[in-house]
Design an enzyme around this catalytic site. Sequence first.
Site, PDB file in Angstrom:
ATOM      1  N   ALA A  65       0.861  -1.178   0.000  1.00 47.59           N
ATOM      2  CA  ALA A  65       0.000   0.000   0.000  1.00 47.59           C
ATOM      3  C   ALA A  65       0.898   1.228   0.000  1.00 47.59           C
ATOM      4  O   ALA A  65       2.063   1.158   0.407  1.00 47.59           O
ATOM      5  CB  ALA A  65      -0.881  -0.022   1.236  1.00 47.59           C
ATOM      6  N   GLY A 109       0.603  -4.989   0.863  1.00 50.85           N
ATOM      7  CA  GLY A 109      -0.586  -5.058   0.007  1.00 50.85           C
ATOM      8  C   GLY A 109      -0.306  -5.700  -1.344  1.00 50.85           C
ATOM      9  O   GLY A 109      -1.212  -6.261  -1.968  1.00 50.85           O
ATOM     10  N   GLU A 112      -0.574  -9.282  -0.710  1.00 51.94           N
ATOM     11  CA  GLU A 112      -1.999  -9.555  -0.440  1.00 51.94           C
ATOM     12  C   GLU A 112      -2.826  -9.512  -1.733  1.00 51.94           C
ATOM     13  O   GLU A 112      -3.740 -10.318  -1.915  1.00 51.94           O
ATOM     14  CB  GLU A 112      -2.514  -8.535   0.589  1.00 51.94           C
ATOM     15  CG  GLU A 112      -1.851  -8.746   1.944  1.00 51.94           C
ATOM     16  CD  GLU A 112      -2.054  -7.584   2.894  1.00 51.94           C
ATOM     17  OE1 GLU A 112      -1.556  -6.478   2.593  1.00 51.94           O
ATOM     18  OE2 GLU A 112      -2.709  -7.770   3.922  1.00 51.94           O
ATOM     19  N   GLU A 132       4.832  -4.998   7.098  1.00 53.57           N
ATOM     20  CA  GLU A 132       4.120  -3.897   7.771  1.00 53.57           C
ATOM     21  C   GLU A 132       4.584  -3.702   9.203  1.00 53.57           C
ATOM     22  O   GLU A 132       4.500  -2.606   9.754  1.00 53.57           O
ATOM     23  CB  GLU A 132       2.600  -4.162   7.756  1.00 53.57           C
ATOM     24  CG  GLU A 132       1.961  -4.097   6.374  1.00 53.57           C
ATOM     25  CD  GLU A 132       1.893  -5.434   5.651  1.00 53.57           C
ATOM     26  OE1 GLU A 132       2.658  -6.357   5.995  1.00 53.57           O
ATOM     27  OE2 GLU A 132       1.061  -5.553   4.729  1.00 53.57           O
TER      28      GLU A 132
HETATM   29  N1  CAA Z   1       4.625   3.228  -0.692  1.00 49.16           N
HETATM   30  C1  CAA Z   1       5.018   4.378  -1.259  1.00 49.16           C
HETATM   31  N2  CAA Z   1       6.175   4.510  -1.936  1.00 49.16           N
HETATM   32  C2  CAA Z   1       6.964   3.411  -2.038  1.00 49.16           C
HETATM   33  C3  CAA Z   1       6.609   2.176  -1.469  1.00 49.16           C
HETATM   34  C4  CAA Z   1       5.363   2.090  -0.778  1.00 49.16           C
HETATM   35  N3  CAA Z   1       4.918   0.945  -0.242  1.00 49.16           N
HETATM   36  N4  CAA Z   1       7.608   1.284  -1.725  1.00 49.16           N
HETATM   37  C5  CAA Z   1       8.531   1.942  -2.440  1.00 49.16           C
HETATM   38  N5  CAA Z   1       8.151   3.221  -2.621  1.00 49.16           N
HETATM   39  C6  CAA Z   1       8.877   4.299  -3.331  1.00 49.16           C
HETATM   40  C7  CAA Z   1      10.056   4.793  -2.504  1.00 49.16           C
HETATM   41  O1  CAA Z   1       9.608   5.738  -1.546  1.00 49.16           O
HETATM   42  C8  CAA Z   1      10.926   5.386  -3.573  1.00 49.16           C
HETATM   43  O2  CAA Z   1      10.407   6.638  -3.936  1.00 49.16           O
HETATM   44  P1  CAA Z   1      11.394   7.949  -4.024  1.00 49.16           P
HETATM   45  O3  CAA Z   1      12.338   7.614  -5.139  1.00 49.16           O
HETATM   46  O4  CAA Z   1      10.448   9.059  -4.333  1.00 49.16           O
HETATM   47  O5  CAA Z   1      12.062   8.036  -2.701  1.00 49.16           O
HETATM   48  C9  CAA Z   1      10.696   4.456  -4.776  1.00 49.16           C
HETATM   49  O6  CAA Z   1       9.473   3.782  -4.509  1.00 49.16           O
HETATM   50  C10 CAA Z   1      11.784   3.404  -4.936  1.00 49.16           C
HETATM   51  O7  CAA Z   1      11.917   2.733  -3.693  1.00 49.16           O
HETATM   52  P2  CAA Z   1      13.310   2.515  -2.945  1.00 49.16           P
HETATM   53  O8  CAA Z   1      14.252   3.651  -3.252  1.00 49.16           O
HETATM   54  O9  CAA Z   1      13.036   2.234  -1.504  1.00 49.16           O
HETATM   55  O10 CAA Z   1      13.823   1.201  -3.708  1.00 49.16           O
HETATM   56  P3  CAA Z   1      14.808   0.076  -3.156  1.00 49.16           P
HETATM   57  O11 CAA Z   1      15.125  -0.777  -4.336  1.00 49.16           O
HETATM   58  O12 CAA Z   1      15.938   0.674  -2.382  1.00 49.16           O
HETATM   59  O13 CAA Z   1      13.933  -0.788  -2.096  1.00 49.16           O
HETATM   60  C11 CAA Z   1      11.954  -1.919  -1.331  1.00 49.16           C
HETATM   61  C12 CAA Z   1      12.833  -1.529  -2.530  1.00 49.16           C
HETATM   62  C13 CAA Z   1      12.700  -2.923  -0.441  1.00 49.16           C
HETATM   63  C14 CAA Z   1      10.711  -2.585  -1.896  1.00 49.16           C
HETATM   64  C15 CAA Z   1      11.602  -0.661  -0.490  1.00 49.16           C
HETATM   65  O14 CAA Z   1      11.095   0.334  -1.369  1.00 49.16           O
HETATM   66  C16 CAA Z   1      10.562  -0.918   0.569  1.00 49.16           C
HETATM   67  O15 CAA Z   1      10.876  -1.456   1.625  1.00 49.16           O
HETATM   68  N6  CAA Z   1       9.302  -0.472   0.322  1.00 49.16           N
HETATM   69  C17 CAA Z   1       8.236  -0.537   1.311  1.00 49.16           C
HETATM   70  C18 CAA Z   1       7.716  -1.954   1.483  1.00 49.16           C
HETATM   71  C19 CAA Z   1       6.621  -1.962   2.544  1.00 49.16           C
HETATM   72  O16 CAA Z   1       6.844  -1.654   3.693  1.00 49.16           O
HETATM   73  N7  CAA Z   1       5.406  -2.371   2.140  1.00 49.16           N
HETATM   74  C20 CAA Z   1       4.258  -2.436   3.024  1.00 49.16           C
HETATM   75  C21 CAA Z   1       3.415  -1.177   2.894  1.00 49.16           C
HETATM   76  S1  CAA Z   1       2.085  -1.056   4.085  1.00 49.16           S
HETATM   77  C22 CAA Z   1       0.889  -2.097   3.472  1.00 49.16           C
HETATM   78  O17 CAA Z   1       1.013  -2.676   2.424  1.00 49.16           O
HETATM   79  C23 CAA Z   1      -0.357  -2.230   4.345  1.00 49.16           C
HETATM   80  C24 CAA Z   1      -1.291  -3.294   3.894  1.00 49.16           C
HETATM   81  O18 CAA Z   1      -1.170  -4.441   4.201  1.00 49.16           O
HETATM   82  C25 CAA Z   1      -2.456  -2.955   3.059  1.00 49.16           C
END
Ligand code: CAA
Length: 258
Positions: A65, A109, A112, A132
């Site tokens: 998400a 998400g 999911e 998460e």
């Molecule tokens: N939401 C918003 N933006 C996201 C995102 C997310 N879930 N995941 C990645 N991005 C964005 C980053 O902020 C970044 O944007 P900027 O360039 O503007 O900073 C861009 O995508 C590229 O990401 P990274 O620079 O972090 O890329 P990376 O290769 O270094 O890492 C990754 C990749 C490991 C997937 C890392 O991006 C990450 O950990 N993302 C978050 C994963 C996460 O926590 N997901 C759970 C979300 S909460 C949820 O999903 C609730 C639910 O159950 C419904």
Amino acid sequence: MAYQTLIVEIEDYVALIRLNRPEALNALNSALLAELGDALKAADANEKVRCIVITGSEKAFAAGADIKEMSDKSFVEMYTQSFFSAETETILATRKPIIAAVAGYALGGGCELAMMCDFIIAGDNAKFGQPEINLGVIAGMGGTQRLTRFVGKSKSMDMHLTGRFMDAAEAERSGLVSRVVPAAKLVQEAMAAAQKIAAKSQVSVMAAKEAVNVAYETTLAEGVRFERRTFYALFATEDQKEGMAAFLEKREPQFRDK
Ligand code: CAA
């Protein structure tokens, strides 16, 4: 219809829906989820579509998400807006089969969403996770329930409590994905599987999907009863007569969805 966050193509009775927010690794914001709901409803209603494939990019199916969109929300906003709720209902209400073709990250998400599809084909670079916990929350689109049913309590707890990722080999071993293919051939393989499904009798495909899903909702005895009734009911279709006649006459069946 033109979408901002998706690319949709229809080829040989298969709708290929590509999540397309590369700048955010296909994070699922409200706009994307609303468009995905619309695209699924349109595909379900379109007689030129008999199977659906949802995919992302080679780097990310979806990284979860959208954290930027959610970060400042209050409990009252999340609760009163029923965040994610309507969209997940739409995905689950889709009658035609949906294959998730997952390469790269399928996190939160994203994992999911893949699990809400009917089955998952993974590229060999896929990484699944429910991270998460690292954000001070838990899964919110069914992850604690569906991942547990796919991989069992111990592995599901491990994933949800540590936030670690599972690679494609582990995901296949654990029953999360149906098969693993080279990432470069993922869409091709998923489209081939979808075209195979598209060539079957649509009424029996829908019945099979419905019956397998009943396994998640009811007891074994009720589920087997549901399956048997559905099996009997299919003898009211012309496609059953055609399918069995074709087998006996050693030819390919010509299904007419009747
Ligand atoms: N939401 C918003 N933006 C996201 C995102 C997310 N879930 N995941 C990645 N991005 C964005 C980053 O902020 C970044 O944007 P900027 O360039 O503007 O900073 C861009 O995508 C590229 O990401 P990274 O620079 O972090 O890329 P990376 O290769 O270094 O890492 C990754 C990749 C490991 C997937 C890392 O991006 C990450 O950990 N993302 C978050 C994963 C996460 O926590 N997901 C759970 C979300 S909460 C949820 O999903 C609730 C639910 O159950 C419904």
